[in-house]
Design a protein around this motif. Structure first.
Motif, PDB file in Angstrom:
ATOM      1  N   PRO A 373       0.164   3.416  -0.316  1.00  0.00           N
ATOM      2  CA  PRO A 373       0.191   3.764   1.107  1.00  0.00           C
ATOM      3  C   PRO A 373       1.238   4.842   1.361  1.00  0.00           C
ATOM      4  CG  PRO A 373       1.239   1.641   0.732  1.00  0.00           C
ATOM      5  CD  PRO A 373       0.613   2.040  -0.570  1.00  0.00           C
ATOM      6  N   PRO A 374       1.196   5.502   2.511  1.00  0.00           N
ATOM      7  CA  PRO A 374       2.134   6.609   2.765  1.00  0.00           C
ATOM      8  C   PRO A 374       3.602   6.260   2.554  1.00  0.00           C
ATOM      9  CG  PRO A 374       0.391   6.613   4.393  1.00  0.00           C
ATOM     10  CD  PRO A 374       0.185   5.378   3.568  1.00  0.00           C
ATOM     11  N   GLY A 375       4.005   5.051   2.842  1.00  0.00           N
ATOM     12  CA  GLY A 375       5.398   4.666   2.633  1.00  0.00           C
ATOM     13  C   GLY A 375       5.704   4.209   1.228  1.00  0.00           C
ATOM     14  N   GLY A 376       4.698   4.209   0.351  1.00  0.00           N
ATOM     15  CA  GLY A 376       4.890   3.725  -1.013  1.00  0.00           C
ATOM     16  C   GLY A 376       4.706   2.221  -1.084  1.00  0.00           C
ATOM     17  N   GLU A 377       4.400   1.708  -2.275  1.00  0.00           N
ATOM     18  CA  GLU A 377       4.247   0.265  -2.443  1.00  0.00           C
ATOM     19  C   GLU A 377       5.563  -0.439  -2.136  1.00  0.00           C
ATOM     20  OE1 GLU A 377       3.527  -2.982  -5.972  1.00  0.00           O
ATOM     21  OE2 GLU A 377       2.535  -1.040  -6.184  1.00  0.00           O
ATOM     22  N   VAL A 378       5.474  -1.571  -1.438  1.00  0.00           N
ATOM     23  CA  VAL A 378       6.667  -2.314  -1.036  1.00  0.00           C
ATOM     24  C   VAL A 378       7.532  -2.677  -2.235  1.00  0.00           C
ATOM     25  CG1 VAL A 378       7.470  -4.470  -0.002  1.00  0.00           C
ATOM     26  CG2 VAL A 378       5.579  -3.212   1.060  1.00  0.00           C
ATOM     27  N   ALA A 379       6.901  -3.009  -3.358  1.00  0.00           N
ATOM     28  CA  ALA A 379       7.647  -3.459  -4.534  1.00  0.00           C
ATOM     29  C   ALA A 379       8.557  -2.369  -5.099  1.00  0.00           C
ATOM     30  CB  ALA A 379       6.690  -3.947  -5.616  1.00  0.00           C
ATOM     31  N   ARG A 380       8.374  -1.119  -4.710  1.00  0.00           N
ATOM     32  CA  ARG A 380       9.263  -0.053  -5.175  1.00  0.00           C
ATOM     33  C   ARG A 380      10.725  -0.325  -4.791  1.00  0.00           C
ATOM     34  NH1 ARG A 380       7.926   5.162  -6.507  1.00  0.00           N
ATOM     35  NH2 ARG A 380       5.697   5.570  -6.869  1.00  0.00           N
ATOM     36  N   THR A 381      10.929  -0.967  -3.655  1.00  0.00           N
ATOM     37  CA  THR A 381      12.284  -1.113  -3.114  1.00  0.00           C
ATOM     38  C   THR A 381      12.946  -2.436  -3.472  1.00  0.00           C
ATOM     39  OG1 THR A 381      11.428  -2.009  -1.019  1.00  0.00           O
ATOM     40  CG2 THR A 381      11.675   0.389  -1.189  1.00  0.00           C
ATOM     41  N   TRP A 382      12.255  -3.300  -4.194  1.00  0.00           N
ATOM     42  CA  TRP A 382      12.858  -4.577  -4.546  1.00  0.00           C
ATOM     43  C   TRP A 382      14.085  -4.362  -5.432  1.00  0.00           C
ATOM     44  CZ3 TRP A 382       8.131  -8.117  -6.174  1.00  0.00           C
ATOM     45  CH2 TRP A 382       7.333  -8.343  -5.039  1.00  0.00           C
ATOM     46  N   THR A 383      15.004  -5.265  -5.324  1.00  0.00           N
ATOM     47  CA  THR A 383      16.192  -5.212  -6.172  1.00  0.00           C
ATOM     48  C   THR A 383      16.069  -6.285  -7.258  1.00  0.00           C
ATOM     49  OG1 THR A 383      17.355  -6.726  -4.660  1.00  0.00           O
ATOM     50  CG2 THR A 383      17.649  -4.342  -4.313  1.00  0.00           C
ATOM     51  N   PRO A 384      16.759  -6.021  -8.405  1.00  0.00           N
ATOM     52  CA  PRO A 384      17.559  -4.838  -8.740  1.00  0.00           C
ATOM     53  C   PRO A 384      16.697  -3.703  -9.275  1.00  0.00           C
ATOM     54  CG  PRO A 384      17.663  -6.406 -10.525  1.00  0.00           C
ATOM     55  CD  PRO A 384      16.825  -7.056  -9.446  1.00  0.00           C
ATOM     56  N   GLY A 385      17.358  -2.546  -9.405  1.00  0.00           N
ATOM     57  CA  GLY A 385      16.686  -1.382  -9.942  1.00  0.00           C
ATOM     58  C   GLY A 385      17.694  -0.277 -10.179  1.00  0.00           C
ATOM     59  N   GLN A 386      17.217   0.941 -10.217  1.00  0.00           N
ATOM     60  CA  GLN A 386      18.123   2.073 -10.379  1.00  0.00           C
ATOM     61  C   GLN A 386      17.505   3.289  -9.698  1.00  0.00           C
ATOM     62  OE1 GLN A 386      18.349   2.316 -14.724  1.00  0.00           O
ATOM     63  NE2 GLN A 386      16.805   3.933 -14.761  1.00  0.00           N
ATOM     64  N   GLY A 387      18.366   4.095  -9.105  1.00  0.00           N
ATOM     65  CA  GLY A 387      17.902   5.308  -8.448  1.00  0.00           C
ATOM     66  C   GLY A 387      16.927   5.058  -7.326  1.00  0.00           C
ATOM     67  N   GLY A 388      17.025   3.907  -6.664  1.00  0.00           N
ATOM     68  CA  GLY A 388      16.141   3.604  -5.554  1.00  0.00           C
ATOM     69  C   GLY A 388      14.787   3.039  -5.943  1.00  0.00           C
ATOM     70  N   LEU A 389      14.559   2.793  -7.226  1.00  0.00           N
ATOM     71  CA  LEU A 389      13.288   2.238  -7.703  1.00  0.00           C
ATOM     72  C   LEU A 389      13.555   0.914  -8.402  1.00  0.00           C
ATOM     73  CD1 LEU A 389      10.203   2.876  -7.990  1.00  0.00           C
ATOM     74  CD2 LEU A 389      10.744   3.718 -10.279  1.00  0.00           C
ATOM     75  N   SER A 390      12.715  -0.081  -8.136  1.00  0.00           N
ATOM     76  CA  SER A 390      12.949  -1.406  -8.710  1.00  0.00           C
ATOM     77  C   SER A 390      12.503  -1.478 -10.161  1.00  0.00           C
ATOM     78  CB  SER A 390      12.211  -2.477  -7.895  1.00  0.00           C
ATOM     79  OG  SER A 390      10.820  -2.445  -8.156  1.00  0.00           O
ATOM     80  N   TYR A 391      13.193  -2.310 -10.919  1.00  0.00           N
ATOM     81  CA  TYR A 391      12.772  -2.571 -12.292  1.00  0.00           C
ATOM     82  C   TYR A 391      11.387  -3.223 -12.309  1.00  0.00           C
ATOM     83  CZ  TYR A 391      17.518  -1.678 -14.045  1.00  0.00           C
ATOM     84  OH  TYR A 391      18.715  -1.101 -14.387  1.00  0.00           O
ATOM     85  N   PHE A 392      11.120  -4.099 -11.334  1.00  0.00           N
ATOM     86  CA  PHE A 392       9.830  -4.779 -11.285  1.00  0.00           C
ATOM     87  C   PHE A 392       8.701  -3.759 -11.178  1.00  0.00           C
ATOM     88  CE2 PHE A 392       6.289  -6.415  -8.781  1.00  0.00           C
ATOM     89  CZ  PHE A 392       5.957  -7.568  -9.457  1.00  0.00           C
ATOM     90  N   PHE A 393       8.825  -2.810 -10.262  1.00  0.00           N
ATOM     91  CA  PHE A 393       7.789  -1.794 -10.093  1.00  0.00           C
ATOM     92  C   PHE A 393       7.644  -0.966 -11.363  1.00  0.00           C
ATOM     93  CE2 PHE A 393       6.216   2.387  -8.988  1.00  0.00           C
ATOM     94  CZ  PHE A 393       5.145   2.103  -8.145  1.00  0.00           C
ATOM     95  N   ALA A 394       8.773  -0.605 -11.958  1.00  0.00           N
ATOM     96  CA  ALA A 394       8.729   0.208 -13.173  1.00  0.00           C
ATOM     97  C   ALA A 394       8.007  -0.521 -14.297  1.00  0.00           C
ATOM     98  CB  ALA A 394      10.146   0.572 -13.604  1.00  0.00           C
ATOM     99  N   LEU A 395       8.278  -1.809 -14.480  1.00  0.00           N
ATOM    100  CA  LEU A 395       7.650  -2.569 -15.559  1.00  0.00           C
ATOM    101  C   LEU A 395       6.133  -2.653 -15.403  1.00  0.00           C
ATOM    102  CD1 LEU A 395      10.179  -5.528 -15.889  1.00  0.00           C
ATOM    103  CD2 LEU A 395       9.733  -3.791 -17.628  1.00  0.00           C
ATOM    104  N   ASN A 396       5.647  -2.705 -14.170  1.00  0.00           N
ATOM    105  CA  ASN A 396       4.223  -2.906 -13.926  1.00  0.00           C
ATOM    106  C   ASN A 396       3.437  -1.618 -13.725  1.00  0.00           C
ATOM    107  OD1 ASN A 396       3.550  -5.895 -13.739  1.00  0.00           O
ATOM    108  ND2 ASN A 396       5.376  -5.794 -12.464  1.00  0.00           N
ATOM    109  N   ASN A 397       4.104  -0.475 -13.748  1.00  0.00           N
ATOM    110  CA  ASN A 397       3.400   0.765 -13.420  1.00  0.00           C
ATOM    111  C   ASN A 397       3.709   1.904 -14.380  1.00  0.00           C
ATOM    112  OD1 ASN A 397       1.961   0.260 -10.672  1.00  0.00           O
ATOM    113  ND2 ASN A 397       3.984  -0.684 -10.452  1.00  0.00           N
ATOM    114  N   THR A 398       3.987   1.576 -15.609  1.00  0.00           N
ATOM    115  CA  THR A 398       4.283   2.608 -16.597  1.00  0.00           C
ATOM    116  C   THR A 398       3.085   3.521 -16.827  1.00  0.00           C
ATOM    117  OG1 THR A 398       3.855   0.871 -18.235  1.00  0.00           O
ATOM    118  CG2 THR A 398       6.154   1.458 -17.845  1.00  0.00           C
ATOM    119  N   ASP A 399       3.405   4.803 -17.083  1.00  0.00           N
ATOM    120  CA  ASP A 399       2.434   5.812 -17.520  1.00  0.00           C
ATOM    121  C   ASP A 399       1.349   6.122 -16.486  1.00  0.00           C
ATOM    122  OD1 ASP A 399       3.453   6.257 -20.321  1.00  0.00           O
ATOM    123  OD2 ASP A 399       3.073   4.110 -20.377  1.00  0.00           O
TER     124      ASP A 399
END
Length: 680
Positions: A373-399
């Protein structure tokens, strides 16, 4: 689908049986090797499913020879894989649950870890093995490459920890209070969210927004929930014991059905904790699987009951739409490229199910474009993470490549249509019918792309007794039988990992790969568009029925001075395991010393690891954990896939940045679009 493919299953692990059942459901001819100890004629089959760590030495050696000489495709499902420090040890599913920290995430905060009531690692390994085998079969037919496939239970269990690993990644010291990884049936960030007693059972109630909370409060009525302590989410979490007591008093006065109906009217995710026998009378299960429901009325689940139902459904994309012949993709594929190289996937997903399927399709070489969606997936902002992106989102959306679209805007709708025209797959986990309400139902998608494989993942399916009921992982665990099998004492408890979400995503991955069989084998002119329906309740029930019909060896969680160990002795009666623990003085020993003491008594025990301890586990660090690069060049902890294709590996490399918005930054149709034009 897999018509004409010959598969030999020759292993004693449950994962081998689950893999074989999926392949058979997809049309393959599956034979089972006998237990005589002889070496079967591997060359007579297209692929072999085996578990070398549980096989007799002669069979294990024969399998190793076939793998080394690439005579046929061998998929070897083992506990830890050929390169692990624990190689060759035939750990059970429960032992893998303990070793990976999966067991430590299940249970109540004030209680011990709980063994998951279904063999999660075995089931997950069987599902991933089936997907990897389909990919390997495609590579053999299109490129002439025969390769070995290795799948590990350890990798499957560790890979399910995406909601727990972020804290381990962010942790800087080893301090952690006992039980901190377990929340029972609650949610660490939402309230109310719990299992509540009713007059005739239990009901799961899950609220994730303030609006849902207000609707539940108003439905319950009375003055108790108007207390200012419950006005905000933060305050509700602080006073969750008092909040749950008030809701339990209300639910306890009603039937489970009445509680569920009240919540459904308010758009609140809720549902009963259904027993395995109770599936026979569960309205949605009975609607979708009448034959299996009738069988459960007559007898408890047998070893093969799960085979009487399908964990996925495949239909024509749309009736009356003829798929014209299409040209094969132009250009040679690099020999080591992923099995799906040259394919395009569109994902409209959030959280776990569709993103998990998209992640694996990307690892297998497809170009995956994730629409947010225009604001980005909600899970992007979950904590913890780095640089404003959550580890959870990163793990599930590689490549994946990401793009932000509002499908209510004409320009964004046109962009979406352009992407669909050039896609091989569309996978989404929106509410049932949501995409259709935006003008993209099956007929519209078929008109845009008659060759499309469209996969819809939902809680209860499109043909459902609950067309308006929302679903979360916890509710599906309850209504699919998983919680009935997973208990702390007498209380049902959800699996700590998002098991229903993960298993639903795995079922989608397999069904998508099977639907691409024509493309994988180069028979493009035969592949018409398909619609794949994944009901997470179907998948959960399929797994629960397998577990109930194939019970594991007994065991017990034993308390030690610094945690717990899992003690498993197939020779001992249930009560004898605790006597062995007392003889070994486990309560006064560390986990490591207790394992040694039990070993001297002839009992194999393993420590119940905490998730943060995986960061020190050699097999996890070397065989599971990897490093990806973000769009800004930053390094990220990511997870390798739990299956290894020897010659066309599935690779995890990158973490997506912010979704692009402007036309100039959007992913453009690739050169492959020219090869997708239909021909007369």
């Amino acid at each position: 689908m897999l018509d004409g493919v010959r598969i030999l299953a020759c292993g004693t692990r449950g994962a081998v049986n689950m893999c074989a059942a999926l392949l058979e459901r997809a049309g393959a001819r599956v034979a089972t090797a006998d237990d005589s100890g002889g070496i079967p004629p591997f060359h007579a089959y297209d692929a072999v499913i085996a578990s070398s760590d549980t096989a007799p030495r002669a069979l294990a050696d024969a399998l190793a020879h076939v793998k080394a000489t690439a005579g046929t495709i061998v998929c070897d499902i083992t506990a830890t894989g050929p390169n692990a420090s624990r190689v060759g040890v035939a750990y059970s599913d429960a032992q893998i649950q303990a070793m990976t920290g999966l067991m430590d995430t299940t249970g109540f905060a004030d209680g011990p870890p709980v063994k998951i009531g279904v063999p999660f690692a075995e089931i997950s390994a069987g599902m991933y093995a089936a997907s990897a085998l389909v990919a390997a079969l495609g590579v053999r037919r299109t490129r002439g490459l025969v390769q070995a496939v290795d799948v590990t239970l350890f990798g499957c269990a560790a890979g399910a920890l995406t909601t727990f690993l972020p804290k381990a990644f962010a942790q800087r010291d080893g301090a952690r209070p006992a039980g901190a990884g377990r929340v029972g049936n609650r949610h660490p960030a939402c309230a109310p969210w719990n299992a509540y007693p009713t007059r005739d059972g239990w009901v799961l109630i899950c609220t994730s927004t303030e609006e849902q909370w207000r609707k539940l409060r108003d439905a319950i009525g009375g003055d108790a929930l108007l207390d200012p302590r419950f006005d905000s989410l933060a305050s509700r979490l602080q006073h969750v014991d008092e909040l749950d007591a008030h809701i339990a008093a209300w639910s306890g006065s009603l039937s489970t059905a009445a509680c569920s109906a009240t919540c459904e009217r308010g758009g609140i995710a809720a549902g009963p904790i259904v027993s395995l026998r109770g599936l026979a009378d569960e309205p949605n299960f009975r609607l979708r699987h009448a034959g299996t429901a009738r069988a459960l009325e007559d007898a408890p689940p047998a070893p093969g009951t799960y085979r009487t139902m399908a964990p996925f459904r495949v239909f024509p994309l749309a009736s009356g739409v003829e798929a014209p012949k299409r040209a094969a993709p132009s250009g040679a594929v690099e020999p080591g490229a992923g099995p799906l190289a040259g394919m395009r996937v569109i994902e409209i997903g959030q959280y776990t199910t569709a993103p998990l399927a998209g992640k694996h399709l990307a690892a297998l070489g497809a170009e995956v474009i994730k629409i947010e969606p225009p604001g980005g997936e909600v899970a992007r902002t979950w904590t913890p993470g780095q640089g404003g992106l959550s580890y959870f989102f990163a793990l599930n959306n590689t490549d994946k490549r990401t793009i932000a679209l509002d499908l209510k805007r004409p320009a964004d709708r046109a962009r979406f249509e352009e992407l669909v025209r050039t896609a091989d797959v569309l996978v989404e986990n929106l509410r049932p019918g949501a995409l259709g309400k935006l003008g993209f139902d099956r007929a519209a998608l078929a008109a845009l792309n008659p060759h499309l494989a469209y996969c819809s993942i939902s809680g209860f399916g499109l043909d459902s007794a609950y067309p308006s009921r929302p679903a979360f992982d916890t509710v599906i665990q309850a209504m699919g039988g998983l919680m009935d099998l997973t208990r702390s004492g007498d209380a049902p408890v959800k699996i700590g990992a998002s098991a229903a979400d993960i298993l639903g995503g795995q079922a989608a991955l397999f069904a998508i790969l099977v639907s691409l069989t024509g493309a994988l084998t180069g028979v493009h002119e035969r592949r018409a568009g398909v619609f794949i329906e994944i009901s997470m309740q179907d998948v959960a029930a399929w797994c629960a029925l397998y577990a109930a019909g194939n019970p594991p060896a007994p065991g017990a969680v034993i308390a030690c001075a610094d945690g717990h160990v899992w003690l498993e002795d197939p020779r001992a009666a249930p009560g004898e395991t605790r006597q062995l623990a007392r003889r070994a003085r486990c309560a006064l020993s560390t986990r490591a010393r207790a394992v040694e003491s039990l070993g001297r008594l002839g009992v194999r025990a393993v420590a119940v690891a905490r998730v943060d301890e995986l960061m020190e586990d050699a097999d996890f660090v070397t065989d599971i954990l990897s490093v990806g690069r973000g769009a800004d060049g930053a390094f990220w902890p990511v997870l390798k896939v739990p299956y290894r294709l020897a010659r066309t590996p599935a690779v995890v490399r990158t973490v997506p940045g912010k979704p692009s918005h402007g036309e100039a930054g959007d992913p453009a149709p690739s050169f492959r679009a020219a090869a997708r034009d239909v021909v007369d």
